[in-house]
Design an enzyme around this catalytic site. Structure first.
Site, PDB file in Angstrom:
ATOM      1  CD1 TRP A   1       0.294   0.364   3.366  1.00 51.03           C
ATOM      2  CD2 TRP A   1      -0.292  -1.761   2.997  1.00 51.03           C
ATOM      3  NE1 TRP A   1       0.748  -0.389   4.423  1.00 51.03           N
ATOM      4  CE2 TRP A   1       0.395  -1.700   4.221  1.00 51.03           C
ATOM      5  CE3 TRP A   1      -0.754  -3.010   2.544  1.00 51.03           C
ATOM      6  CZ2 TRP A   1       0.632  -2.828   5.007  1.00 51.03           C
ATOM      7  CZ3 TRP A   1      -0.513  -4.118   3.325  1.00 51.03           C
ATOM      8  CH2 TRP A   1       0.160  -4.024   4.530  1.00 51.03           C
TER       9      TRP A   1
ATOM     10  CD  GLU B   1      -4.004   3.541   7.026  1.00 50.93           C
ATOM     11  OE1 GLU B   1      -4.211   3.239   8.211  1.00 50.93           O
ATOM     12  OE2 GLU B   1      -2.866   3.777   6.576  1.00 50.93           O
TER      13      GLU B   1
ATOM     14  CG  LEU C   1      -7.966  -9.453   8.199  1.00 52.09           C
ATOM     15  CD1 LEU C   1      -6.488  -9.837   8.187  1.00 52.09           C
ATOM     16  CD2 LEU C   1      -8.272  -8.657   6.932  1.00 52.09           C
ATOM     17  N   GLY C   2     -10.458 -11.463  11.152  1.00 58.48           N
ATOM     18  CA  GLY C   2     -11.066 -10.997  12.408  1.00 58.48           C
ATOM     19  C   GLY C   2     -11.725  -9.631  12.299  1.00 58.48           C
ATOM     20  CE1 TYR C   3     -11.221  -6.614  17.363  1.00 58.46           C
ATOM     21  CE2 TYR C   3      -9.353  -7.541  16.177  1.00 58.46           C
ATOM     22  CZ  TYR C   3      -9.945  -7.138  17.358  1.00 58.46           C
ATOM     23  OH  TYR C   3      -9.268  -7.266  18.538  1.00 58.46           O
TER      24      TYR C   3
ATOM     25  CD  GLN D   1      -8.570  -3.137  17.260  1.00 59.77           C
ATOM     26  OE1 GLN D   1      -7.818  -3.398  18.183  1.00 59.77           O
ATOM     27  NE2 GLN D   1      -9.717  -2.538  17.452  1.00 59.77           N
ATOM     28  CB  THR D   2      -4.878  -6.795  11.600  1.00 62.62           C
ATOM     29  OG1 THR D   2      -6.242  -6.806  12.046  1.00 62.62           O
ATOM     30  CG2 THR D   2      -4.553  -8.158  11.064  1.00 62.62           C
TER      31      THR D   2
ATOM     32  CG  ASP E   1      -1.513   3.909  15.314  1.00 64.04           C
ATOM     33  OD1 ASP E   1      -0.655   4.639  15.862  1.00 64.04           O
ATOM     34  OD2 ASP E   1      -1.221   3.083  14.440  1.00 64.04           O
TER      35      ASP E   1
ATOM     36  CE1 TYR F   1      -3.846   5.559  12.316  1.00 61.40           C
ATOM     37  CE2 TYR F   1      -5.411   4.129  11.175  1.00 61.40           C
ATOM     38  CZ  TYR F   1      -4.121   4.581  11.375  1.00 61.40           C
ATOM     39  OH  TYR F   1      -3.114   4.082  10.603  1.00 61.40           O
TER      40      TYR F   1
END
Ligand code: SF4
Length: 357
Positions: free
Chosen positions: A22, A35, A78-80, A40-41, A136, A118
């Site tokens: 990126w 982003e 990947l979660g969340y 959180q990853t 962050d 953020y």
């Protein structure tokens, strides 16, 4: 001090920044996807997901047109998952209200689904070159140590002050690089444990280092013990088909598929829990057989032990009483649905069973 902090950081960043996918683009869509995924990853976890996601959905238009199930499938692991749902909703909004282009106006950007302060700061500075700050965990740690803040930064008053300082430090005209430089310093050098101060470009002005207080900054609240729940789930067979249910869209793991079940009540046996949960969630009766998998899994605010039992369908027509939808599927069709990480050992068990190993 401010000018030398900015200069030292930017100089360091130019020679030490990681070559990340990126960072090779200015396309706002691609930067936005990175982003959102990076929240959180870890970077290493995100890289393969980022490539696959952009291959499947190279534009807002492609993402907006895709069914949510396909988006969740590409996000699986990947979660969340609310991030995936919000990104999908955001793409639809951008297509409908902004002619397929991400707005560069702070207010319009912040009004989009899943865009907090953020992410807005990151997009505005990195994709659009605007003078906005980011804050962050990495940035907060670097600033707290650099300025020697020993107090709790999680109060709303303290948080506001940290934002004000973060904004005052942004290098005008170079906000994108400056923001990435602070985050990179936090990720590579000023790590939570054992920071590598000898390699830090701003070490000469660092208060925490001078005061020998690095391990006490930033201030940490005592962590509370997380609640731990026992969950029963049914792997329900009817002839050669399995019953899976989809979680409601809002809330934890929203939109993902799972083996139906829920929390065991005090003094309830696991078999009784599975039978009750299946009846409450889908309105059908099952006979509960042996355990086929036991999985420990931690979420951000609680832990679970998932006990999956093989079940046999007895009676009733499934209805979505406590879920969004349900399906009878063959084990080979399971790969088409997105499941939470805690269900993976059950899927592995089913694959082994199908292949006869
Ligand atoms: S000198 Fe050490 S503690 Fe201070 S900002 Fe640099 S890495 Fe962090």
């Amino acid at each position: 001090m401010k000018a030398s902090f900015q200069r030292s950081l930017l100089r360091w960043y130019r020679t030490h920044k990681r070559d990340l996918p990126w960072r090779r683009t200015r396309d706002p869509y691609r930067i936005l996807v990175s982003e959102i995924m990076l929240q959180q990853t870890q970077v290493d976890t995100v890289i393969p997901y980022y490539g696959r996601f952009l291959k499947a959905f190279p534009t807002f238009k492609a993402l907006a047109k895709a069914p949510l199930g396909r988006v969740l499938k590409l996000w699986e692991g990947l979660g969340y998952y609310s991030r995936a749902r919000h990104l999908h909703a955001l793409a639809k909004t951008v297509q409908r209200d902004h002619r397929g282009e991400l707005p560069n106006d702070p207010e319009a950007l912040r009004a989009l689904p899943g865009i907090g302060p953020y992410t807005a700061g990151a997009i505005l500075s990195i994709a659009f070159g605007k003078n906005h700050a980011v804050l962050d965990g990495n940035v907060e740690r670097v600033l707290a140590r650099h300025f020697g803040w020993t107090h709790d930064l999680r109060t709303s008053q303290a948080h506001k002050k940290v934002w004000t300082v973060a904004e005052s430090l942004v290098s005008k005209g170079k906000a994108g690089d400056y923001n990435q430089a602070v985050m990179e310093l936090g990720a590579l050098i000023c790590a939570p444990h054992a920071p590598r101060c000898e390699a830090c470009p701003v070490r000469s002005d660092c208060r925490a280092r001078k005061l020998n207080m690095i391990d006490r900054i930033p201030f940490k609240r005592r962590t509370q013990t997380l609640p731990h729940y026992q969950i029963g789930a049914g792997v329900i067979w009817k002839d050669d088909k399995l019953l899976i249910s989809q979680r409601p869209l809002n809330g934890l793991l929203g939109g993902l598929w799972e083996f139906p079940g829920g929390k065991r009540k005090p003094s309830e046996s696991m078999a009784a829990c599975v039978a009750r949960e299946v009846l409450e969630e889908l309105g059908i009766r099952v006979s509960v057989g042996p355990k086929v998998a036991e999985v420990d899994h931690a979420y951000s605010h609680f832990k679970i032990t998932l006990h999956a039992h093989r079940c046999r369908y007895l009676s009733g027509t499934p209805r979505p009483l406590g879920c969004r939808a349900w399906r009878w599927v063959t084990s080979s069709q399971l790969k088409n649905f997105a499941f939470p990480a805690a269900n993976r050992p059950i899927l592995r068990h089913l694959r082994r069973q199908t292949s006869g190993t």
